[in-house]
Design an enzyme around this catalytic site. Structure first.
Site, PDB file in Angstrom:
ATOM      1  CG  ASN A 103      66.143  45.568  35.855  1.00 18.46           C
ATOM      2  OD1 ASN A 103      66.936  46.313  36.423  1.00 18.46           O
ATOM      3  ND2 ASN A 103      65.426  44.659  36.500  1.00 18.46           N
ATOM      4  CD1 TRP A 104      71.259  47.375  31.854  1.00 18.58           C
ATOM      5  CD2 TRP A 104      72.861  48.802  32.505  1.00 18.58           C
ATOM      6  NE1 TRP A 104      71.691  48.043  30.744  1.00 18.58           N
ATOM      7  CE2 TRP A 104      72.675  48.936  31.112  1.00 18.58           C
ATOM      8  CE3 TRP A 104      73.811  49.601  33.142  1.00 18.58           C
ATOM      9  CZ2 TRP A 104      73.421  49.828  30.344  1.00 18.58           C
ATOM     10  CZ3 TRP A 104      74.544  50.499  32.371  1.00 18.58           C
ATOM     11  CH2 TRP A 104      74.353  50.604  30.988  1.00 18.58           C
ATOM     12  CE  LYS A 105      67.420  41.261  36.770  1.00 15.79           C
ATOM     13  NZ  LYS A 105      66.706  40.086  37.222  1.00 15.79           N
ATOM     14  CG  HIS A 159      62.271  43.828  39.304  1.00 16.00           C
ATOM     15  ND1 HIS A 159      62.782  42.706  39.900  1.00 16.00           N
ATOM     16  CD2 HIS A 159      62.474  43.665  37.975  1.00 16.00           C
ATOM     17  CE1 HIS A 159      63.291  41.905  38.961  1.00 16.00           C
ATOM     18  NE2 HIS A 159      63.106  42.466  37.786  1.00 16.00           N
ATOM     19  CD  GLU A 168      65.746  40.651  40.683  1.00 15.56           C
ATOM     20  OE1 GLU A 168      66.363  41.714  40.579  1.00 15.56           O
ATOM     21  OE2 GLU A 168      65.726  39.771  39.777  1.00 15.56           O
ATOM     22  CD  GLU A 218      60.001  41.766  34.696  1.00 13.97           C
ATOM     23  OE1 GLU A 218      60.819  41.709  33.769  1.00 13.97           O
ATOM     24  OE2 GLU A 218      60.317  42.105  35.839  1.00 13.97           O
ATOM     25  N   GLY A 228      65.436  35.490  35.151  1.00 13.69           N
ATOM     26  CA  GLY A 228      66.809  35.057  35.409  1.00 13.69           C
ATOM     27  C   GLY A 228      66.981  33.546  35.459  1.00 13.69           C
ATOM     28  CB  SER A 278      64.409  33.903  30.465  1.00 14.76           C
ATOM     29  OG  SER A 278      64.816  33.670  31.805  1.00 14.76           O
ATOM     30  N   GLY A 289      66.443  41.642  31.518  1.00 16.88           N
ATOM     31  CA  GLY A 289      67.500  41.623  32.527  1.00 16.88           C
ATOM     32  C   GLY A 289      68.826  41.222  31.902  1.00 16.88           C
ATOM     33  N   GLY A 290      69.192  39.959  32.074  1.00 17.69           N
ATOM     34  CA  GLY A 290      70.507  39.452  31.651  1.00 17.69           C
ATOM     35  C   GLY A 290      70.906  39.852  30.235  1.00 17.69           C
TER      36      GLY A 290
HETATM   37  C1  PEP Z   1      64.141  41.336  34.915  1.00 17.47           C
HETATM   38  O1  PEP Z   1      64.987  41.422  35.790  1.00 17.47           O
HETATM   39  O2  PEP Z   1      63.219  42.169  34.881  1.00 17.47           O
HETATM   40  C2  PEP Z   1      64.245  40.253  33.939  1.00 17.47           C
HETATM   41  C3  PEP Z   1      63.270  40.055  33.107  1.00 17.47           C
HETATM   42  O3  PEP Z   1      65.397  39.501  33.984  1.00 17.47           O
HETATM   43  P1  PEP Z   1      65.867  38.378  32.916  1.00 17.47           P
HETATM   44  O4  PEP Z   1      65.635  38.959  31.536  1.00 17.47           O
HETATM   45  O5  PEP Z   1      67.308  38.155  33.206  1.00 17.47           O
HETATM   46  O6  PEP Z   1      64.997  37.181  33.156  1.00 17.47           O
END
Ligand code: PEP
Length: 249
Positions: free
Chosen positions: A9-11, A95, A97, A167, A173, A212, A233-234
Site C-alpha cells: 500500500n503505497w499510500k 483502510h 486512514e 491491521e 506506520g 509495521s 505500507g512503508g
Molecule cells: C498500511 O498502511 O496498511 C500499513 C500496514 O503501513 P505500515 O506497514 O507502514 O505500518
C-alpha cells in the site's frame, strides 16, 4: 493450504520516476520470491503506469480506494469501472486512514466492498482496533463489528472472493508491530467468526496482517497458522524490503 499474499500500500507516495525505479527493482529479483503472490497499490494516477510496467509479470496491482457510486456528478471520486479499465485485481477498502481521516463508516465500507465484488475485482477489507480499544479489552468486539458490517449486508459467501487485512491501528506506520502471537490471536478470532457461519469459506479466505511489517519480522509473523501474508505500507516503498517480505511467505 492458502496462498501467501503480500500487497504494498503505497499510500500517497510515489512519482513517475520513483515508481519506475521501484518496480524495476522488484522485477529484477522477483524470482527470489518463491511462495508469495505479490501486488502493489499505488495512487490512482499511477495505475496506467503499473499496467504498462507489470503487464507481462506475475505481480498484480490494485487501488487504495473506490467510490461506491455509479459514474456521475461526484467531483474528485473514482468509479469502479475506471479501475476495471486499468486491469486492477485488488481494491483496498476500509483502510484505517480512510476510516479515521475521511470518516468512512462500517456501512460505507461494506458498500464499497460490494461495489468492488460486483465488478469482479477482489476487495481487501481492512479491519483493526485503536490502541485505546485494545487497552480497554475491546479488540475482538471492534473487529467483529467491522466484519459484521460486511457479513450482515453481503453474506458470508462474499468473503470467498475477498481478502481480509487485520491491521491494528496502533501498529500502522509506528514501527510498533503486533507480536506474532497477538496477531495470530486476532486472526484466529476472525477466522472463527467466519467459520461459525461457513467453515469452507473460513478455511479459504486469506487474512493478511498489516502494521509495521519489515523484512526482519515478516517470517515470524507469516509462520503463524492464520496469517496468510501482509499488507505493507512503508516497507513496500523499497524494493529490497518488499522482496524480503515476499520471501518470508
Ligand atoms: C498500511 O498502511 O496498511 C500499513 C500496514 O503501513 P505500515 O506497514 O507502514 O505500518
Amino acid at each position: 493450504m492458502r496462498q501467501s499474499l503480500v500487497v504494498g500500500n503505497w499510500k500517497m507516495n510515489g512519482s513517475y520516476e520513483a515508481n519506475r525505479s521501484l518496480i524495476n527493482g522488484i522485477k529484477q529479483n522477483i524470482a527470489s520470491v518463491k511462495n508469495s503472490e505479490m501486488a502493489v497499490c499505488p495512487p490512482f494516477v499511477y495505475l496506467s503506469q503499473m499496467k504498462r510496467l507489470l503487464k507481462d509479470t506475475n505481480i498484480g496491482w490494485g487501488a487504495q480506494n473506490v467510490s461506491q457510486q455509479e459514474p456521475g456528478a461526484f467531483t474528485g471520486e473514482i468509479a469502479i469501472g475506471m479501475l476495471v479499465d486499468f486491469d486492477c485485481k485488488y481494491v483496498i477498502v476500509g483502510h484505517s486512514e480512510r476510516r479515521s481521516l475521511y470518516g468512512e463508516s462500517d456501512e460505507l465500507i461494506a458498500e464499497k466492498f460490494a461495489t468492488v465484488q460486483a465488478a469482479g475485482l477482489i476487495p481487501i477489507l481492512c479491519i483493526g482496533e485503536l490502541l485505546e480499544e485494545r487497552e480497554a479489552g475491546n479488540t475482538e468486539a471492534v473487529v467483529k463489528r467491522q466484519l459484521d458490517a460486511v457479513l450482515n449486508s453481503q453474506g458470508v459467501a462474499s468473503l470467498e472472493k475477498s481478502v481480509i487485512a487485520y491491521e491494528p491501528v496502533w501498529a500502522i506506520g509506528t514501527g510498533k508491530t503486533a507480536t506474532p502471537q497477538q496477531a495470530q490471536d486476532v486472526h484466529a478470532f476472525i477466522r472463527g467468526q467466519i467459520s461459525a457461519l461457513d467453515a469452507k469459506v473460513a478455511e479459504k479466505v486469506q487474512i493478511l496482517y498489516g502494521g509495521s511489517v519489515k523484512g526482519s519480522n515478516a517470517k515470524e509473523l507469516f509462520a503463524m497458522p492464520d496469517i496468510d501474508g501482509g499488507l505493507i505500507g512503508g516497507a513496500s516503498l523499497k524494493a529490497d524490503d518488499f522482496l524480503a517480505i515476499g520471501q518470508a511467505g
